[in-house]
Each structure stands twice: as C-alpha cells, then as structure tokens.
Write a protein that holds these residues in place. Sequence first.
Motif, PDB file in Angstrom:
ATOM      1  N   LEU A 102      44.950  34.805  47.888  1.00  0.00           N
ATOM      2  CA  LEU A 102      44.381  35.534  49.023  1.00  0.00           C
ATOM      3  C   LEU A 102      44.205  34.633  50.244  1.00  0.00           C
ATOM      4  N   VAL A 103      44.081  33.346  50.047  1.00  0.00           N
ATOM      5  CA  VAL A 103      44.065  32.410  51.173  1.00  0.00           C
ATOM      6  C   VAL A 103      45.422  32.410  51.860  1.00  0.00           C
ATOM      7  N   LEU A 104      46.467  32.395  51.026  1.00  0.00           N
ATOM      8  CA  LEU A 104      47.826  32.390  51.577  1.00  0.00           C
ATOM      9  C   LEU A 104      48.110  33.661  52.382  1.00  0.00           C
ATOM     10  N   HIS A 105      47.455  34.757  51.987  1.00  0.00           N
ATOM     11  CA  HIS A 105      47.665  36.025  52.685  1.00  0.00           C
ATOM     12  C   HIS A 105      46.601  36.274  53.760  1.00  0.00           C
ATOM     13  N   ASP A 106      45.873  35.226  54.113  1.00  0.00           N
ATOM     14  CA  ASP A 106      44.914  35.271  55.225  1.00  0.00           C
ATOM     15  C   ASP A 106      43.755  36.241  55.009  1.00  0.00           C
ATOM     16  N   TRP A 107      43.466  36.589  53.753  1.00  0.00           N
ATOM     17  CA  TRP A 107      42.268  37.389  53.501  1.00  0.00           C
ATOM     18  C   TRP A 107      41.032  36.507  53.495  1.00  0.00           C
ATOM     19  N   LEU A 108      41.214  35.251  53.127  1.00  0.00           N
ATOM     20  CA  LEU A 108      40.117  34.289  53.120  1.00  0.00           C
ATOM     21  C   LEU A 108      40.585  33.013  53.805  1.00  0.00           C
ATOM     22  N   ASN A 109      39.643  32.341  54.508  1.00  0.00           N
ATOM     23  CA  ASN A 109      39.975  31.006  54.985  1.00  0.00           C
ATOM     24  C   ASN A 109      39.543  29.994  53.902  1.00  0.00           C
ATOM     25  N   GLN A 110      39.887  28.737  54.091  1.00  0.00           N
ATOM     26  CA  GLN A 110      39.644  27.730  53.072  1.00  0.00           C
ATOM     27  C   GLN A 110      38.156  27.594  52.742  1.00  0.00           C
ATOM     28  N   GLU A 111      37.312  27.645  53.772  1.00  0.00           N
ATOM     29  CA  GLU A 111      35.866  27.493  53.557  1.00  0.00           C
ATOM     30  C   GLU A 111      35.318  28.664  52.751  1.00  0.00           C
ATOM     31  N   GLU A 112      35.720  29.894  53.100  1.00  0.00           N
ATOM     32  CA  GLU A 112      35.279  31.078  52.370  1.00  0.00           C
ATOM     33  C   GLU A 112      35.766  31.042  50.918  1.00  0.00           C
ATOM     34  N   ALA A 113      37.035  30.641  50.764  1.00  0.00           N
ATOM     35  CA  ALA A 113      37.609  30.577  49.415  1.00  0.00           C
ATOM     36  C   ALA A 113      36.844  29.581  48.550  1.00  0.00           C
ATOM     37  N   ALA A 114      36.526  28.414  49.109  1.00  0.00           N
ATOM     38  CA  ALA A 114      35.793  27.405  48.345  1.00  0.00           C
ATOM     39  C   ALA A 114      34.414  27.912  47.961  1.00  0.00           C
ATOM     40  N   CYS A 115      33.744  28.580  48.901  1.00  0.00           N
ATOM     41  CA  CYS A 115      32.405  29.120  48.640  1.00  0.00           C
ATOM     42  C   CYS A 115      32.447  30.136  47.505  1.00  0.00           C
ATOM     43  N   ILE A 116      33.391  31.076  47.586  1.00  0.00           N
ATOM     44  CA  ILE A 116      33.488  32.117  46.560  1.00  0.00           C
ATOM     45  C   ILE A 116      33.883  31.509  45.221  1.00  0.00           C
ATOM     46  N   ALA A 117      34.856  30.585  45.228  1.00  0.00           N
ATOM     47  CA  ALA A 117      35.317  29.990  43.969  1.00  0.00           C
ATOM     48  C   ALA A 117      34.195  29.223  43.280  1.00  0.00           C
ATOM     49  N   GLN A 118      33.443  28.436  44.041  1.00  0.00           N
ATOM     50  CA  GLN A 118      32.360  27.658  43.433  1.00  0.00           C
ATOM     51  C   GLN A 118      31.238  28.556  42.933  1.00  0.00           C
ATOM     52  N   THR A 119      30.949  29.616  43.691  1.00  0.00           N
ATOM     53  CA  THR A 119      29.899  30.545  43.276  1.00  0.00           C
ATOM     54  C   THR A 119      30.324  31.285  42.011  1.00  0.00           C
ATOM     55  N   ARG A 120      31.577  31.740  42.012  1.00  0.00           N
ATOM     56  CA  ARG A 120      32.061  32.463  40.846  1.00  0.00           C
ATOM     57  C   ARG A 120      32.070  31.564  39.603  1.00  0.00           C
ATOM     58  N   LYS A 121      32.482  30.298  39.762  1.00  0.00           N
ATOM     59  CA  LYS A 121      32.501  29.365  38.643  1.00  0.00           C
ATOM     60  C   LYS A 121      31.104  29.160  38.083  1.00  0.00           C
ATOM     61  N   LEU A 122      30.135  29.002  38.967  1.00  0.00           N
ATOM     62  CA  LEU A 122      28.760  28.814  38.528  1.00  0.00           C
ATOM     63  C   LEU A 122      28.264  30.019  37.748  1.00  0.00           C
ATOM     64  N   MET A 123      28.509  31.215  38.284  1.00  0.00           N
ATOM     65  CA  MET A 123      28.022  32.427  37.624  1.00  0.00           C
ATOM     66  C   MET A 123      28.790  32.727  36.337  1.00  0.00           C
ATOM     67  N   SER A 124      30.092  32.468  36.308  1.00  0.00           N
ATOM     68  CA  SER A 124      30.857  32.729  35.090  1.00  0.00           C
ATOM     69  C   SER A 124      30.439  31.787  33.971  1.00  0.00           C
ATOM     70  N   THR A 125      30.065  30.546  34.335  1.00  0.00           N
ATOM     71  CA  THR A 125      29.551  29.628  33.317  1.00  0.00           C
ATOM     72  C   THR A 125      28.237  30.147  32.750  1.00  0.00           C
ATOM     73  N   LEU A 126      27.348  30.614  33.635  1.00  0.00           N
ATOM     74  CA  LEU A 126      26.091  31.222  33.188  1.00  0.00           C
ATOM     75  C   LEU A 126      26.359  32.399  32.253  1.00  0.00           C
ATOM     76  N   GLN A 127      27.303  33.262  32.670  1.00  0.00           N
ATOM     77  CA  GLN A 127      27.586  34.449  31.869  1.00  0.00           C
ATOM     78  C   GLN A 127      28.220  34.079  30.533  1.00  0.00           C
ATOM     79  N   ALA A 128      29.186  33.148  30.542  1.00  0.00           N
ATOM     80  CA  ALA A 128      29.869  32.776  29.306  1.00  0.00           C
ATOM     81  C   ALA A 128      28.898  32.193  28.294  1.00  0.00           C
ATOM     82  N   ILE A 129      28.008  31.316  28.757  1.00  0.00           N
ATOM     83  CA  ILE A 129      27.032  30.715  27.848  1.00  0.00           C
ATOM     84  C   ILE A 129      26.035  31.754  27.358  1.00  0.00           C
ATOM     85  N   GLY A 130      25.595  32.637  28.255  1.00  0.00           N
ATOM     86  CA  GLY A 130      24.660  33.687  27.844  1.00  0.00           C
ATOM     87  C   GLY A 130      25.255  34.603  26.783  1.00  0.00           C
ATOM     88  N   ARG A 131      26.538  34.970  26.955  1.00  0.00           N
ATOM     89  CA  ARG A 131      27.169  35.878  25.991  1.00  0.00           C
ATOM     90  C   ARG A 131      27.352  35.222  24.623  1.00  0.00           C
TER      91      ARG A 131
END
Length: 908
Positions: free
Chosen positions: A827-856
Amino acid sequence: MSLASRIKKFPHAVDQTRGQDVAGSFSGPLARLIAGAAGSSNHLARLAQAEAEWLHSVAEQEPEETLDALCTPPEGDPAKMLRQAKQRVALLTALADLGGIWPTMQVTAALTRFADMALDHTTKHLIAAESARGKLPATPADAGYVVFAMGKMGAGELNYSSDIDLICMFDETQHAPEDYAEVRATLIRVTKKLTQIIGAQTGDGYVFRTDLRLRPDPSTTPVCMAMEPAERYYESLGRTWERSAFIKARPCAGDIAAGEAFLDRLRPFVWRRYLDFAAIRDVRDMMHRIRDHKGLSGPIEAADHDVKLGRGGIREIEFYAQTRQLIAGGRDASLRTRGTLDALSALERAGQIPPGTAETLTAHYTALRDIEHRIQMLDDAQTHTVPRNTDALKRLAALCGCDDTGAFLKALTERLVAVHAICMPPEAEDERPQAQFETDGGTRQITDAWPNLPALRSPRAEALFHRLAPGILKRLSGAADPHAALVHFDSFLRGLPAGVQVFSLFEARPALQDLLVEICATAPALARYLGRHASVLDAVLDREFFAELPELDAMERSLMMALNDADDYEAKLDATRRWQKEVHFRIGVHLLRGIADGHSAEKAYSDLAQCCIAALLPLVIEEQAPRHGAPPGSGAVVLGMGKLGSFEMTASSDLDLIMLYDADAADMSDGPDPLAAPQYYAKLTKRLITALTAPTSEGTLYEVDMRLRPSGKQGPVATSLAAFRRYQSREAWTWEHLALTRARPVAGPPDVQEEAAQAVAQVIALPHDAQKVRADTADMRRRLMEAHRPGSIWKVKQGPGRLLDIDLFLQAGCLLTSACNADIADLVLHDWLNQEEAACIAQTRKLMSTLQAIGRVALDDEFDPNRAGPALIEVLLAQTGFDELDALRTELESRIDTVSALISDRLA
C-alpha cells in the motif's frame, strides 16, 4: 597378517606349569598367548590340547580366513561336524579376544556368524529330509519356515558361552489350506530336531544351548507357529517386553524373505508412532522382578556380582538404549537398529540422550562384555557372575591382564556404579504430595480432591503419581505465583481421562515436568489443552521440537508421513488430528518461550491450517469417488479468507473458507451414482467441512465459517469459478470485496488455484467508486464500534485504532488503489500510505498482534493483566521489549490513539 603376527597383548597365567605344558609345541607370541590362556582357564586349556594340531595348521593364516572356513556349511552329519567346528570357533575367538586381535564386537559378530550358519545349514538339512519324505516342498523358501534370532544373537552380539533365543514360525500362506495341519505338524517336528541337533550335549560337546520360550504364550503354543496367529497374538495381547525383544529380532535361517515380511507387518506393534509410555515402567518393573527373583538387588559389590543382570550391568545399558528406542523409534526410523552400540550412537545423534553419553556407555559396555567373556572362558559355563572363590577370582583377573584381584574388583565396582548412575537414576522419594509445598486451606482443598479424579482412579496411576507429586509440587512452588500455578496444574489433571500413560512419560523424562510446570505458571489455557490432549507431549521428545518452526513444505512432508501410517479414511482423520495438535502445541510453546515472535506464530498457525486443508481435500475426494466418481471438470479449490488468508491466525482462530470449482453446471461425474457438478461439489464441500469439524476419537480440528461465500448463508456452499466472477463483478457488496483482499487459494489442483487467484485479483483490480468505498467502509467501521466497545486498553481486537479497525482500513486502501493485497508495504507503493504512516501502523499492529497471540495461547482470550500471572506478564514484556506493564500500557494507548485518528482522517 597371520594370527600369530597380530597378537598385541597376553593374559596372565595363574598356573604357569599347566600353561607351559599346553603351549609347549608352539613358539613365539602364540605360545605366550596360549600359555596365559591355558594357565588361567580350564576350558581353554582343554580346547588348546584337543585342537593343537588344527591350531598349528591355522597359526599362519589370517584369523578372518580361518573363521570363513569354519563358517562354511560342513559336509556330512551336521550334528557331529558342527560340534567340532564350534570347538574351533570357541578357541579361535578366545585367542583373538585375549590377544587383542579382534575388538569386543568383532568377537560377538564372529560367534553370531557361526550360529547363523549352524542354524541355517541344519534347517536346510532337515527341510530337505522332510521334502524327500513328501512332507514338504523341496526348499526352505517353499516351506516358508523361518528361524528368528532374538536377543543378543539377533543383534549380532552373542557372548562367549551364550545360549541362543529363537522363535520358529512358518508362512501358512505358502501352503494350500488343506495341507495346513500336516505342514504344521511337520515343521513342529523340524523345530524339535533342530534344537536337539544344535543344543544337545553329546560326547562331541554341543553347538549352542537353545531357548524357544520367547515365542507367544510358550506354555500353550507349539514350538513352531504359523505367522497369522502369531500376528493376532502380538496385535491383541503383545506385552511391552515382547515389543522390546523384537527390536533385536532377525531372521537368521530358513525363508529369510518370509521372515523379513513378518517383521515388516509387526512394525506397528514394535514401533508405535504414539507411544504407550507406561512401557518404560513395565520394562523397569520386569528388571526389578528379575533382580529380586535372582537376589541381585542391594549395594553394588563386584565380587559375586552378575555383570549381565545385576545393578550397573550389561542389561541396564541395553535397557537404557531399548527403552529410548521404544519412546522415539516410532517417530524416528533412524533409531530402529538392532545393535546396542549402534542404538546408543543413533540416540545421541537424534538428541535423545545427552552428548557424550553414547561414548561413555560404549566404553562401559565393551569392558563389561570383555569381563563377561572371560568369566565364561573359565569353564565354558553359562554364567555372568564374578566368582567369589579366591582361586577362580584370581584366574578371572589374570585373564583380564591383572594380577591384583583387589584392584580388579575396585575398578569393576566403580564401573558398575557409574553405569547404574547413568542408566537407572534414583526414583522420586516416596512422600506425601504436600510435603514440599507451602500449604494453606485452599491448597489442601485442591490436593485433597486429586484421588477422586479420573486420572488417579487406577492403583497403578495412583502409585505413579504418588512418586511424581513431590517433585512436581516442588517445581510449582518455585513459580512466581505458586498458588496460581497449582490451580492451573489442577486444571491439567482434571482434563486427563486417564493418568498411567502421562505419568509414566513424566517419570521417564523428568524434563517434561519442567515444561508442564512452566506452562502451568504462564498459560492456564495451554495447561487445560494439555489435559485434553496429553498425547501432544510425545512431540516434545522429537529432537526438532525446539528448533525453528517449520515452513509449509516441511509441515506437508511431516503430515504425509503421519498419513502414510494410517490404513483407512477414519484412521487418516485421526492421524491428521493427532499431528495437528502436536504442531499446534509446539507453536504455543515456542511463543511462550520467546523462540518465536507473534508474527512467526501467526504464520505458523496459518500454515498449519492450510496444510490440514490441503491434505484432507484429496482424502474426501477419494472417499466420495467410489460412489459418485472423480470430480467433474478441472476440480475444486479452497479459498482461505480472513486470518487464514492473511497469515494472521492465532491459537483459537476458526477457518473462513470459500469452495470454488472449475466445471460447467452440466458436467457430470463418472461414478456408479453420477452427480452434476453443482451437486457433486456441494456434497464434497460438506464432506470437507465434516472432515475438519467432526469430533473423532482424537477430537476436532477447526471450526469452519463459510458465510463469506457468494450470497452468504443463502448461497450454495460451493460456487463455480464462472459464477464467482459474475457475482463479484455484478452483485457483491463492498464488504465482500473488502474481505476478498485477504483471499488466497490454500488447497486444490495448482492450475485451478492459479485460476482462482487470478479471479480474485481481477475483482480487486476492478474500478471501484472511491466515494462509495470510503462511505461503506466508514459505515461498517461505525457499526463495529457501536457493537463492540473495547472498555479495556488490553482489548486489542475490536475498537478504534485496534486490529480489526486497521485491517478494515488496509482492505479499503487495497480496493481504492487496486493493490494486489492489503499488505502495508504494497500500500505504500500504491501511495495509500506514506512511509511514516506505514511504520506507525506496522509497529502498532505488531504490538497488538503479539498481545493477542499470547493471550489466545495462554488465556484462550485476549490478554488481561488481571488474569495473567507474573510469569505470563514477564513473557509478554520480553516479547514486546518493555521493562514494565505500565510502560507497555502507556505506549499502547498512545499508538491506538494515533492510528485511530489516522484512520478517521483518511476515511472521512
């Protein structure tokens, strides 16, 4: 090089006069070797005198050449000729042994080789005689008669004065049914004559003492059995010691091919992929009973000690190897070796015993076998006991090259103690379970209820647990929250339908107790899972268990191996469930131990599900084919949707699936009851869902949701590719296109998978009304927020800025940019996200998915610090890189707010 020229060492002569008399006609090193042997061994003195002329004739030959001649089938009466040859083999091997010409296992191999020849030659002789009388076909192969060498002979490890353990059988399928009774009677007669010729003591001596008591139920069965009833016996009544015995079984005479085929059919009995761990206790108890019966228990003292059956003796090393072969050999074919030393090496290579153990035990084993041989050389007695008599003890030490009997006994005692420490470590102290645990009323209430649990109702299970409980409770008491760990252990116990197998496993492998306690301290949901599926602990014994999680192709190979061991459809469903549960458990353990991070676990859970679907689809097609025929058209493909499609599954995810097929509505299957394509694939889809969801004796695999198919609940369960394309391009709602951005083929013929992938890509690439996509996505987002208000910051699945919100946003971006999939980088390549937005979303998603995976994995739900004990919080902090929970909470709140604002802004 000749026998005489290869002599490296010499035994000492206690009676030097006799030694010199016997060796008088010889010269050089050979004379010195014979003098030492004859001067300390009555038996070798007699042999050397009786065979002096022959020994002179072979002294300048290579000993291997001499052995070749002795192992050539003799002409004439086998009863007489074999006895003479046996005397010469005994003399040759003794001199090669005492003179350091042959190492220990070459000596045992030579004795075994001669035994093989003697049995095979005599068998052929007897079969030929019966054939001449018209009682049997002309050759042993035609008669289907086979002699199995068991024990040391089967492994090529005969000792100097060993008896030979044999089982004699015949393949009844090689004979007409009406001849069965006569053939059976004839071969029983052959077996009796065989053991008489080989085992009887005559004026010419004996060949080998024989023992036929290892056959099935020897008190009621004849000395020669047909193979079919023997197989039925082992399948229904076979005991652990018989499984252990057949590790070394080898067809040595008669119809070797029939014998190998029988052992191949018996393989599932011996090598169980899913082991009965109570076997280890069975064999251990058998050893204790033998010791008690023979009075071999008590402190280790070399004098009067049985170096075979006594504590620290040869049998303990064999037991150590065989039990571990039984544990892991069903899963690792490299461990299915007959020889003890080969088994030890294989076990160490496979990681089943500690590094260096094979080398240590090999040294002890060969040394003890050497001493055993010299004990037997004294008087050719079938004994393994160190003499107590002063003269006999002095002669034994002298044969071992030692003049000091005190030093000899001291060294032997130290060796026996060392072997015993490795092979038979002390068992748990017999004490009350509560003895090592800080108890209060709540703790006593838990432990007092244990005797009434199903897992502890049998006396055997109760006795096993009584030995284990102190050690387990001591481990639990070391947890960060001991009481919580005990409660979770109680949940594990309550889930066990029976306890003998699991408790036997824990006793055999104490390290598994540490893993159980670790799980109870961190992951109550996984502890409950273990209670319901305790067989998954087998997988921990695999050397690859703690290695990097396997990729999809490795999983596929592993599952195929498991399915190959299953005979029919139901068995394959069970095998798939057992295998899936083992890998599922392995992923969870890796996540909790930090071997895998949340992203790796999501990928592994997704690959695991795909692997099961891909393996089951051809099975259900095969099951449907006898009635309805092969699939019409080009076949069917399964689309993985949702978390399966995006490689984001957790421990508790269900499967979102769509079934597509490439066939015209008018295409018919070709079976006895043919069906048109829509009906055929609808039935096939229902079969696949049943294969995935139906409970069998091994439980279920997954829950399946097919509501994402065209027209949802109202549509057919299977859709043609043409209809799928039409629906998606003309009728589908925005939410269906959003869902399709995560679709991928997971099973089916490769060409049909490619077509399905292209169809999905074409739908995503369609021109979409940007305003409508934004409005529909915003509306869906609003409805999701109203229906699921998160409350706690730890609820990371649903709510503004959380996982589903991010997924919906990325899917909308995919439709609006015609990106290939809802991948952040794409989606960065298709200009839906810029690099800063992509990094923010990716890091947030990684943090939450780790929380969810461990909780499950740990809680079977989202992470909740109020339910998580200190150990689980420690795991979470380690996985997320924070020092304390408050810092993680602050960071999570900040990130969620940032991402929520970003999504709201972009969808406005």
